[in-house]
Write an enzyme that holds these catalytic residues in place. Structure first.
Site: not given
Ligand code: GAL
Length: 892
Positions: A190, A259
């Protein structure tokens, strides 16, 4: 002569290489290549639709890994995903750790063994609610370093670590082209969110990171998540609650969702997040509907932030995440089961999804739409007409209306779509699955007291604690932690030092000691003016405790908050002691290396007769950590070194105290937790293993809705639970850390608590419920029934079913409720409605009792006729699971 010798050598050498390769090849798969086109990853020449399960290996023990992987596979995952954790793998610069929970190679091999692929997100910045976002704290001390930008020292260190990981995996033959499971890698994480903070240097860094990664010869594609300017061959991917509109930055790249936040993390003193599975399934279905090709659940199993690994500030020890597999490794139902059904439905469409270069879009209503994927390959290839049952197209019908159900007509047939839902039609005709219709079972996990240990002390003293039946031990020892200096390693410095510069994060704690002189005139001044002297500090994080002459007089916590703490002094010299504490280092944001911790800005005493006393440049004595921590009195080997004395039952709770007790492991295989609800704040160890920080902060009373409405876009504030209760009271103790008896539990308590009320709990998936109506769809596995595939039976001739299954070695011992008709309520709260088939319980009991799993058809014929004509009937069941060994014993 020389030439021919050379040739002979080369021939021998290549023979040697060949033998080497064939002997050491991992052989999880026949070696295969991974490439991609605009539609999907191409695995061994074939496009694939892939479901991926996020599991962070150090958030579980190696003993838990095989079961987690098996449950991911059973749930329909094709891929397992994890980050790597640089600070776990290289705790000291140049000293690597790939053992135990950090045995990355073993984890990847277990995934390969199970036939799943692997997506490794190396980072090495990972965020992840992990201490310092995964960066080792020593990285701050590399001269001239600036993290995550075009900075030579940073790039050198980052490249060294990433190379180390890729080389290790290559040596272990774990990439796809070596027959290993790894199909995809990620560099950075990110960075798009941060890039603008770094100007041109940020842009240059992205290019450098991409080239560096590609130059490592890993031989599989790389992704960058949330990186719209991902260069060249690197695939930019989406992270969010929804990614169905996502388009990568080139028409040649596939749409990947790295994600899918199926829940959320939480902080001490907050309520717990919950993402309803109907919405999660909707998001996944919409993604594949609109052209997505790989989706990873973040997290499929969240696990535990053992030790001091949790990030922050203030993230709790549990990383349950409301994931489909809970913190303890048990299925979280109906989440896991409903997603399993969803994955099966998507798989039924895979041939069409991969065959089509893009879907055919059809508007079905103002907020209703269909995407149809045509698979013409079969007709083209065989040049024959396909039979009815051979699917030539698959369709997704969506109703994105947040409030209302809709009836749509698609290819001449009518479909009713609940609000905010997607129906999946593998054959473009029959609905296999709707995201809002949960047929999967619910499982209620009860937290039960483990067997009470046999009393070790005389009965009358037991009266002191009301929970004595379940308390972990009746005998506790304690020893006080010195307040302030405890070793010769203290030092004095003019001014206030930044916390991490001093502790290097070897401990949460940093003591600051100052001697203050108070005159008679000051005391008189305070009395006359009715004022008290006050400690004022511009800014602190995460916790500051203030002591005067060894007495705790105030605690402040927050993220860079001002301190205004009234003090009380006696005449003469007093020790003013400030204990600065971290509660998980920052894991998100730009310029992390500058973030630091502890005390910032001016620190002064106000209200003195002669004006304020500025302590910012005063001479402070520093002491890192706790004596008990550095003497390792929490370990089996060293704990005797402390001067433990027996704790009296009528002792008043004391601050900054170590406690120890021994306890026996409860029988069985159910996951074990410690209930630390009677304690304040601190850390706990079992048999030398650090189970994590604990803190009994209570969540706000408000903000938890009575019912959770799945409809409409999710955000992490929706559907919160646990209002007005401590955020976390149960702490996972993995069974592999326990021995049968005499387990050493050591607790360090900061604020005072009652260890006599600490108890051992078992987490037991005890109650199963399911509720399936005649309007539910047929079980997904029926689509693969040979008669359905051959067209002998239409899927429409099959009935919906209730499926119950006790997991983890349990079987169904009794049916506590069953009603075929119009039952009311929900799990643990069912009641019969006006319409009820009298033989409901006997039918279900006969099918299920004594079994690990059972299926019951939801139809009149199964229940001896129609209990009420013309009414839509539902079968609701509640069953109890017991461990199969218990049944064995009771039946003898
Ligand atoms: C995303 C990040 C993850 C985790 C998630 C929230 O932005 O890439 O590593 O932090 O948010 O759980």
């Amino acid at each position: 002569m020389v030439v021919s010798e050379n040739r002979a050598f080369l021939r021998l050498f290549s023979l040697y290489l060949f033998i080497q390769f064939s002997v050491t090849a991992a052989n999880f798969f026949e070696p295969f290549n991974v490439t991609y086109d605009h539609r999907a990853l191409i695995i061994d020449g074939k496009r694939r639709m892939l479901i991926s399960a996020g599991i962070h290996y150090p958030r579980a023990t190696p003993q838990m890994w095989p079961d987690l992987i098996a449950k991911s596979k059973e749930g329909g995952a094709d891929v397992v995903e994890s980050y790597t954790f640089w600070n776990g793998h290289e705790p000291v610069r140049g000293q690597y750790n790939f053992e135990g929970m950090y045995d990355l190679v073993k984890f990847v091999k277990l995934v390969g063994d199970s036939g799943l692929y692997f997506l490794l997100r190396i980072g090495p910045y990972v965020c992840a609610e992990w201490n310092f976002g995964g960066f080792p704290v020593w990285l701050r001390d590399v001269p001239g370093i600036e993290f995550r930008t075009d900075n030579e020292p940073f790039k050198r260190e980052m490249q060294r670590f990433v190379t180390k990981i890729v080389d290790l995996l290559r040596e272990e033959q774990l990439f796809s082209w070596q027959g290993g499971p790894i199909i995809l890698l990620q560099i950075e994480n990110e960075y798009g969110n941060m890039e603008s903070s770094y100007g041109q240097k940020g842009k240059d860094y992205v290019k450098w990171a991409a080239n560096m990664a590609l130059g490592l010869g890993a031989g599989v594609p790389w992704v960058m998540c949330k990186q719209t300017d991902a260069p060249g061959d690197i695939i930019d991917t989406c992270n969010s609650y929804y990614c169905d509109g996502y388009k990568p930055n080139s028409p040649n790249k596939p749409t990947i969702w790295t994600e899918n936040w199926d829940g959320w993390y939480t902080s001490w003193g907050e309520t717990l997040p919950h993402r309803p599975v109907e919405d999660l399934a909707f998001a996944v279905a919409r993604f594949f509907q609109r052209g997505g090709s790989l989706m990873n659940y973040y997290m499929y199993f969240g696990g535990t932030n053992f030790g001091r690994t949790s990030g922050g500030p203030f993230y709790i020890t549990s990383y349950d995440y409301d994931a489909p597999i809970d913190e303890y490794g048990l299925l979280s139902e109906p989440k896991w089961g409903h997603l399993k059904d969803l994955h099966a439905a998507i798989k039924l469409c895979e041939h069409a999804l991969v065959a089509a270069d893009s879907p055919q879009y059809m508007k079905l209503g103002p907020k209703q739409e269909a995407h149809v994927y045509w698979d013409n390959t079969q007709t083209n290839g065989l040049n024959t007409t396909l039979s009815e049952s051979q699917s030539t197209c698959s369709a997704f019908l969506a109703n994105i209306d947040e409030h209302k159900a809709a009836t749509v007509t698609f290819r001449g047939k009518s479909y009713s779509l609940p609000p905010w839902s997607v129906s999946i039609l593998p054959d473009c005709r029959n609905t296999a699955f709707n995201t809002a219709k949960v047929g999967a079972q619910t499982s209620m996990k009860l937290v039960e007291d483990a067997n009470a240990p046999s009393p070790k002390i005389s009965a009358p003293e037991l009266i002191m604690t009301k929970n004595e039946v379940s308390s972990i031990s009746d005998t506790w020892m304690s020893v006080n932690e010195p307040i302030g200096i405890w070793s010769v390693n203290n030092f004095t410095f003019q001014g206030v030092l930044e916390h991490l510069n001093v502790t290097k994060d070897t401990s949460d704690y940093l003591w600051h000691i100052n001697r203050i002189y108070v005159s008679d005139e000051d005391i008189a001044f305070w009395e006359e003016n009715q004022v008290s002297p006050t400690l004022v500090i511009d800014s602190i994080r995460d916790v500051l405790r203030v002591f005067i002459n060894g007495q705790l007089i105030g605690s402040i916590s927050g993220h860079w908050v001002k301190v205004v703490q009234p003090l009380q002094f006696q005449q003469g010299y007093s020790d003013l002691i400030l204990l600065s504490q971290t509660v998980g280092l920052q894991n998100y944001g730009a310029f992390l290396e500058k973030d630091g911790a502890g005390i910032r800005g001016q620190i002064k005493l106000t209200g003195f007769k002669n004006g304020d006393i500025d302590l910012s440049e005063a001479s402070w004595t520093y002491q890192v950590g706790l004596m008990g921590e550095f003497q390792k009195i929490f370990t089996i080997e060293e704990n005797e070194k402390a001067g433990w004395t027996e704790l009296k039952l009528d002792a008043t709770p004391s601050t900054f105290t170590w406690y120890k007790a021994y306890f026996d492991t409860p029988d069985g295989t159910e996951p074990v937790a410690l209930d630390l609800g009677s304690m304040g704040k601190g850390q706990a160890w079992v048999n030398s293993q650090h189970i994590g920080r604990y803190w009994n902060l209570v969540a706000p009373k408000d903000g938890c809705p009575e019912t959770c409405d799945y409809r409409g876009a999710y955000n992490s504030n929706k559907c919160r639970t646990n209002c007005g209760k401590p955020t976390q009271t149960w702490y996972h103790v993995p069974r592999s850390w326990l021995q049968e008896s005499n387990n050493l539990l050591v607790i360090f308590e900061e604020t005072g608590g009652n260890p006599f009320d600490i108890s051992v709990k078992l987490r037991v998936p005890r109650i199963l419920c399911a509720q399936v109506s005649e309007s539910h769809y047929q079980p997904l596995q029926q689509w693969l029934h040979p008669d359905v595939i051959d067209g002998k039976v239409s899927i429409n001739d099959m009935r919906p079913e209730v499926h119950l299954q006790c997991k983890d070695g349990h079987i169904i011992s009794s049916i506590e409720f069953a009603s075929y008709g119009t039952p009311h309520g929900s799990c643990q709260n069912f009641s019969e409605g006006n319409c009820h088939s009298p033989n409901s319980v006997s039918v279900v009991s006969k099918a299920c009792e004594g079994r690990n799993s059972c299926f019951i058809e939801v139809s009149n014929s199964g229940f001896g006729g129609d209990p009420c004509r013309g009414v839509l009937k539902t079968l609701a069941v509640q069953a109890r699971c017991v461990s199969s060994s218990t049944i064995g014993v009771s039946q003898l």
